[in-house]
Motif scaffolding. Structure first.
Motif, PDB file in Angstrom:
ATOM      1  N   THR A 121      22.238  40.193  59.108  1.00 25.13           N
ATOM      2  CA  THR A 121      21.020  39.669  59.713  1.00 25.13           C
ATOM      3  C   THR A 121      19.789  40.115  58.940  1.00 25.13           C
ATOM      4  O   THR A 121      18.850  39.334  58.732  1.00 25.13           O
ATOM      5  N   MET A 122      19.781  41.355  58.487  1.00 23.56           N
ATOM      6  CA  MET A 122      18.650  41.848  57.709  1.00 23.56           C
ATOM      7  C   MET A 122      18.527  41.089  56.390  1.00 23.56           C
ATOM      8  O   MET A 122      17.422  40.806  55.926  1.00 23.56           O
ATOM      9  N   ARG A 123      19.657  40.746  55.776  1.00 21.94           N
ATOM     10  CA  ARG A 123      19.609  39.927  54.557  1.00 21.94           C
ATOM     11  C   ARG A 123      19.042  38.553  54.864  1.00 21.94           C
ATOM     12  O   ARG A 123      18.266  37.989  54.081  1.00 21.94           O
ATOM     13  N   SER A 124      19.424  37.978  56.011  1.00 20.23           N
ATOM     14  CA  SER A 124      18.917  36.670  56.402  1.00 20.23           C
ATOM     15  C   SER A 124      17.409  36.709  56.614  1.00 20.23           C
ATOM     16  O   SER A 124      16.682  35.807  56.188  1.00 20.23           O
ATOM     17  N   ILE A 125      16.929  37.747  57.280  1.00 18.32           N
ATOM     18  CA  ILE A 125      15.495  37.883  57.527  1.00 18.32           C
ATOM     19  C   ILE A 125      14.743  38.047  56.210  1.00 18.32           C
ATOM     20  O   ILE A 125      13.708  37.415  55.976  1.00 18.32           O
ATOM     21  N   THR A 126      15.278  38.903  55.329  1.00 22.82           N
ATOM     22  CA  THR A 126      14.654  39.114  54.029  1.00 22.82           C
ATOM     23  C   THR A 126      14.559  37.814  53.249  1.00 22.82           C
ATOM     24  O   THR A 126      13.530  37.517  52.635  1.00 22.82           O
ATOM     25  N   ARG A 127      15.620  37.038  53.280  1.00 25.25           N
ATOM     26  CA  ARG A 127      15.633  35.784  52.522  1.00 25.25           C
ATOM     27  C   ARG A 127      14.681  34.756  53.118  1.00 25.25           C
ATOM     28  O   ARG A 127      13.919  34.101  52.397  1.00 25.25           O
ATOM     29  N   MET A 129      12.045  35.197  54.808  1.00 26.98           N
ATOM     30  CA  MET A 129      10.654  35.620  54.709  1.00 26.98           C
ATOM     31  C   MET A 129      10.224  35.777  53.249  1.00 26.98           C
ATOM     32  O   MET A 129       9.192  36.387  52.958  1.00 26.98           O
ATOM     33  N   ARG A 130      10.994  35.218  52.320  1.00 28.82           N
ATOM     34  CA  ARG A 130      10.662  35.300  50.903  1.00 28.82           C
ATOM     35  C   ARG A 130       9.396  34.483  50.601  1.00 28.82           C
ATOM     36  O   ARG A 130       8.932  33.689  51.411  1.00 28.82           O
ATOM     37  N   ASP A 131       8.882  34.671  49.387  1.00 27.40           N
ATOM     38  CA  ASP A 131       7.810  33.822  48.870  1.00 27.40           C
ATOM     39  C   ASP A 131       8.445  32.492  48.484  1.00 27.40           C
ATOM     40  O   ASP A 131       9.093  32.383  47.440  1.00 27.40           O
ATOM     41  N   HIS A 132       8.284  31.476  49.329  1.00 28.38           N
ATOM     42  CA  HIS A 132       8.965  30.203  49.072  1.00 28.38           C
ATOM     43  C   HIS A 132       8.330  29.443  47.911  1.00 28.38           C
ATOM     44  O   HIS A 132       8.959  28.566  47.321  1.00 28.38           O
ATOM     45  N   ARG A 133       7.094  29.786  47.557  1.00 26.09           N
ATOM     46  CA  ARG A 133       6.450  29.118  46.419  1.00 26.09           C
ATOM     47  C   ARG A 133       7.028  29.617  45.102  1.00 26.09           C
ATOM     48  O   ARG A 133       7.350  28.816  44.217  1.00 26.09           O
ATOM     49  N   GLY A 166       5.331  35.204  54.930  1.00 29.07           N
ATOM     50  CA  GLY A 166       5.962  36.518  54.903  1.00 29.07           C
ATOM     51  C   GLY A 166       5.580  37.249  53.630  1.00 29.07           C
ATOM     52  O   GLY A 166       4.410  37.535  53.396  1.00 29.07           O
ATOM     53  N   TYR A 167       6.577  37.523  52.801  1.00 28.04           N
ATOM     54  CA  TYR A 167       6.305  38.184  51.521  1.00 28.04           C
ATOM     55  C   TYR A 167       5.540  37.231  50.604  1.00 28.04           C
ATOM     56  O   TYR A 167       5.791  36.019  50.588  1.00 28.04           O
ATOM     57  N   ARG A 168       4.583  37.792  49.843  1.00 25.97           N
ATOM     58  CA  ARG A 168       3.867  37.032  48.821  1.00 25.97           C
ATOM     59  C   ARG A 168       3.972  37.773  47.492  1.00 25.97           C
ATOM     60  O   ARG A 168       3.664  38.964  47.423  1.00 25.97           O
ATOM     61  N   SER A 169       4.392  37.071  46.473  1.00 24.65           N
ATOM     62  CA  SER A 169       4.421  37.661  45.138  1.00 24.65           C
ATOM     63  C   SER A 169       2.986  37.809  44.641  1.00 24.65           C
ATOM     64  O   SER A 169       2.067  37.133  45.133  1.00 24.65           O
ATOM     65  N   TYR A 188      -1.056  43.378  52.301  1.00 23.46           N
ATOM     66  CA  TYR A 188       0.209  43.976  52.746  1.00 23.46           C
ATOM     67  C   TYR A 188       1.365  42.978  52.630  1.00 23.46           C
ATOM     68  O   TYR A 188       2.533  43.388  52.635  1.00 23.46           O
ATOM     69  N   HIS A 189       1.061  41.701  52.514  1.00 17.30           N
ATOM     70  CA  HIS A 189       2.112  40.700  52.293  1.00 17.30           C
ATOM     71  C   HIS A 189       2.845  40.978  50.975  1.00 17.30           C
ATOM     72  O   HIS A 189       4.035  40.667  50.846  1.00 17.30           O
ATOM     73  N   MET A 190       2.144  41.550  50.002  1.00 20.00           N
ATOM     74  CA  MET A 190       2.720  41.764  48.676  1.00 20.00           C
ATOM     75  C   MET A 190       3.747  42.893  48.639  1.00 20.00           C
ATOM     76  O   MET A 190       4.473  43.032  47.653  1.00 20.00           O
ATOM     77  N   VAL A 191       3.801  43.697  49.697  1.00 21.63           N
ATOM     78  CA  VAL A 191       4.767  44.796  49.746  1.00 21.63           C
ATOM     79  C   VAL A 191       5.726  44.635  50.935  1.00 21.63           C
ATOM     80  O   VAL A 191       6.392  45.597  51.337  1.00 21.63           O
ATOM     81  N   GLY A 192       5.796  43.438  51.499  1.00 20.21           N
ATOM     82  CA  GLY A 192       6.740  43.180  52.593  1.00 20.21           C
ATOM     83  C   GLY A 192       6.388  43.863  53.888  1.00 20.21           C
ATOM     84  O   GLY A 192       7.266  44.136  54.715  1.00 20.21           O
TER      85      GLY A 192
END
Length: 238
Positions: A121-127, A129-133, A166-169, A188-192
């Protein structure tokens, strides 16, 4: 009127006896093959946790070696949700119901149970919430996931928390800054450690009051954009 009476169709003539014979033959085939008149309909895709392959960025437990690149090799930004068997519900389970508004991916299940985080589940959440761009993943702060769960507990499991960002590169964050979106240079988006959310049926002001009462980090209310920013940094509001 005899059996030689003709029916005009596309410039050709078909005898009544021939027509009746054709219908009789078709009826016989239908009787022998029950599915002869059946129309194949597309199956509804079941909901479940987003699927993962061996090349996906893994969710790292404390002390584990992190993924050096954070990049998903050979993956397109557009990901089709794949149904998998959800983890069993164990002792002291904490559940989340998440939906990514950009990719259509869902995560619904326990992320903590039996005294530990559930890796799949944690892998699913991480994926999700990735930077989709940029199509890049980054470890999401477990405290942020716990904060999402605290909000989930107040609104109930039936309503998903919709993930807006979520996360932003660094490249995506800079692009949004240059476009005038009011993004912080050291977000803070840049560090998850930050996420922007909304919930169907709830006003942003309602979600803001919930998050502020928890006093677990930063809370930004964006009524014009219809989303709430929460992070695990210092307690502050804007």
């Amino acid at each position: 009127m005899d059996d030689r009476t003709e029916v005009e169709q596309d410039g050709s003539s078909v005898g009544r006896r021939g027509v009746l014979g054709a219908f009789a033959a078709l009826a016989a085939v239908t009787a022998l093959v029950p599915g002869a008149w059946a129309v194949s309909l597309p199956l509804r895709k079941p909901e479940g946790l987003a699927g993962f392959g061996a090349d996906d960025g893994d969710w790292q437990l404390p002390g584990q070696k992190p993924n050096p690149s954070g990049q998903l090799p050979g993956r397109k930004p557009e990901v089709t949700q794949v149904a998998t068997r959800a983890p069993r519900i164990g002792r002291g389970a904490r559940l989340l119901n998440l939906y990514n508004v950009h990719t259509g991916e869902r995560v619904r299940g326990p992320f903590w149970q039996d005294g530990r985080y559930v890796p799949e589940t944690m892998r699913s959440i991480t994926r999700m919430m990735r930077d989709h761009r940029a199509n890049q993943v980054h470890k999401i702060d477990p405290k942020l996931i716990e904060l999402l769960h605290a909000i989930q507990m107040r609104i109930g499991q039936n309503k998903p928390l919709e993930i807006v960002s979520g996360y932003r590169s660094p490249s995506t964050n800079e692009m949004l800054r240059e476009a005038g979106y009011g993004v912080a240079e050291h977000s803070y988006h840049m560090v998850g450690k930050a996420v922007d959310i909304r919930v169907p049926g709830y006003r942003v002001s309602q979600l803001s009051r919930m998050a502020k009462a928890m006093r677990r980090g930063g809370v930004g209310t964006y009524g014009s954009g219809n989303f709430l920013h929460i992070d695990t940094g210092p307690v502050r509001y804007w």
